[in-house]
Write an enzyme that holds these catalytic residues in place. Structure first.
Site, PDB file in Angstrom:
ATOM      1  N   GLY A  28       0.794  -1.239   0.000  1.00 55.84           N
ATOM      2  CA  GLY A  28       0.000   0.000   0.000  1.00 55.84           C
ATOM      3  C   GLY A  28       0.820   1.279   0.000  1.00 55.84           C
TER       4      GLY A  28
ATOM      5  N   ASP B 136       7.269   8.596  -6.635  1.00 56.51           N
ATOM      6  CA  ASP B 136       6.886   7.186  -6.499  1.00 56.51           C
ATOM      7  C   ASP B 136       7.964   6.294  -7.115  1.00 56.51           C
ATOM      8  OD1 ASP B 136       5.275   5.152  -5.621  1.00 56.51           O
ATOM      9  OD2 ASP B 136       3.917   5.193  -7.338  1.00 56.51           O
ATOM     10  N   GLU B 137       8.019   5.040  -6.696  1.00 56.46           N
ATOM     11  CA  GLU B 137       8.985   4.059  -7.217  1.00 56.46           C
ATOM     12  C   GLU B 137      10.419   4.583  -7.122  1.00 56.46           C
ATOM     13  OE1 GLU B 137       8.026   1.130  -7.822  1.00 56.46           O
ATOM     14  OE2 GLU B 137       5.953   1.182  -8.539  1.00 56.46           O
TER      15      GLU B 137
ATOM     16  N   GLN C  83      13.012   3.594  -5.754  1.00 59.68           N
ATOM     17  CA  GLN C  83      14.133   2.644  -5.868  1.00 59.68           C
ATOM     18  C   GLN C  83      14.694   2.561  -7.290  1.00 59.68           C
ATOM     19  OE1 GLN C  83      10.955   1.656  -5.522  1.00 59.68           O
ATOM     20  NE2 GLN C  83      10.590   0.241  -7.204  1.00 59.68           N
TER      21      GLN C  83
ATOM     22  N   CYS D  27       8.450 -17.154   5.645  1.00 54.01           N
ATOM     23  CA  CYS D  27       8.001 -17.815   4.415  1.00 54.01           C
ATOM     24  C   CYS D  27       8.746 -17.343   3.160  1.00 54.01           C
ATOM     25  CB  CYS D  27       6.503 -17.587   4.213  1.00 54.01           C
ATOM     26  SG  CYS D  27       5.499 -18.193   5.587  1.00 54.01           S
TER      27      CYS D  27
END
Ligand code: ZN
Length: 196
Positions: free
Chosen positions: A26, A93-94, A96, A185
């Protein structure tokens, strides 16, 4: 006002907020929520995303829940500096997908009195910190870590599990190939331990 501020909104200064987490946690939704509120407050808002991210729409930031806001595509962090001169609030945004240059750009924007809100993946699919996010987390005043839900066991999840074989660090527009997993996991797919 957003509940992550300690007492009140800083006065006469800019600052940096980071929203970091795995896929499906989110991040973009939270970024859109903050930017929408700034727009309602009649602040001059500009939103950027790297040209590499072409999923869904080229001129909007879009969350997995299909919330969207218009955004400007840029090839380098330096362009953000040039294109946000009139803005009071700068959304990215984004993050990275940008180079280390983004760290200096965020500092310059905040130094010039702007509120900078940066969203991005904090780890790659192997669980390795995803530059330049660690550096931006270090210089930010406010940090929000968004957690997803592990699809295997239901625990809070902060890792992105890759389900297909590839040594690329990012597979753009391939969100079907990923799922959120918790520490217990999550695993690194075989033969994919090489650093980019
Ligand atoms: Zn789990």
């Amino acid at each position: 006002m957003n509940d992550f501020y300690p007492h009140s909104v800083p006065r006469d200064t800019g600052w940096i907020e980071v929203i970091a987490g795995c896929m499906f946690s989110g991040k973009t939704e939270e970024l859109i929520r903050r930017l929408r509120r700034a727009k309602i407050a009649r602040q001059n808002v500009v939103i950027f995303k790297p040209k590499i991210d072409v999923r869904y729409s080229s001129t909007e930031i879009v969350s997995h829940s299909e919330q969207s806001l218009p955004s400007v595509l840029v090839e380098s962090a330096k362009e953000i500096l040039e294109l946000s001169k009139d803005a009071q609030v700068v959304g990215i945004d984004e993050a990275q997908f940008f180079s280390y240059e983004l760290v200096e750009v965020c500092n310059k924007l905040a130094d010039s009195g702007k509120r900078v809100i940066v969203a991005g993946l904090d780890q790659d699919y192997r669980g390795i910190p995803f530059e330049p996010m660690p550096q931006i987390l270090a210089i930010a005043e406010y940090i929000t870590k968004t957690l997803a839900i592990c699809v295997v066991c239901g625990n809070p999840a902060d890792k992105t599990q890759r389900k297909i074989t590839s040594k690329e660090r990012v597979l753009v527009g391939a969100s079907d190939s990923y799922e959120a997993r918790c520490r217990k996991c999550h695993y690194i797919p075989e033969n994919q331990t090489e650093q980019k």
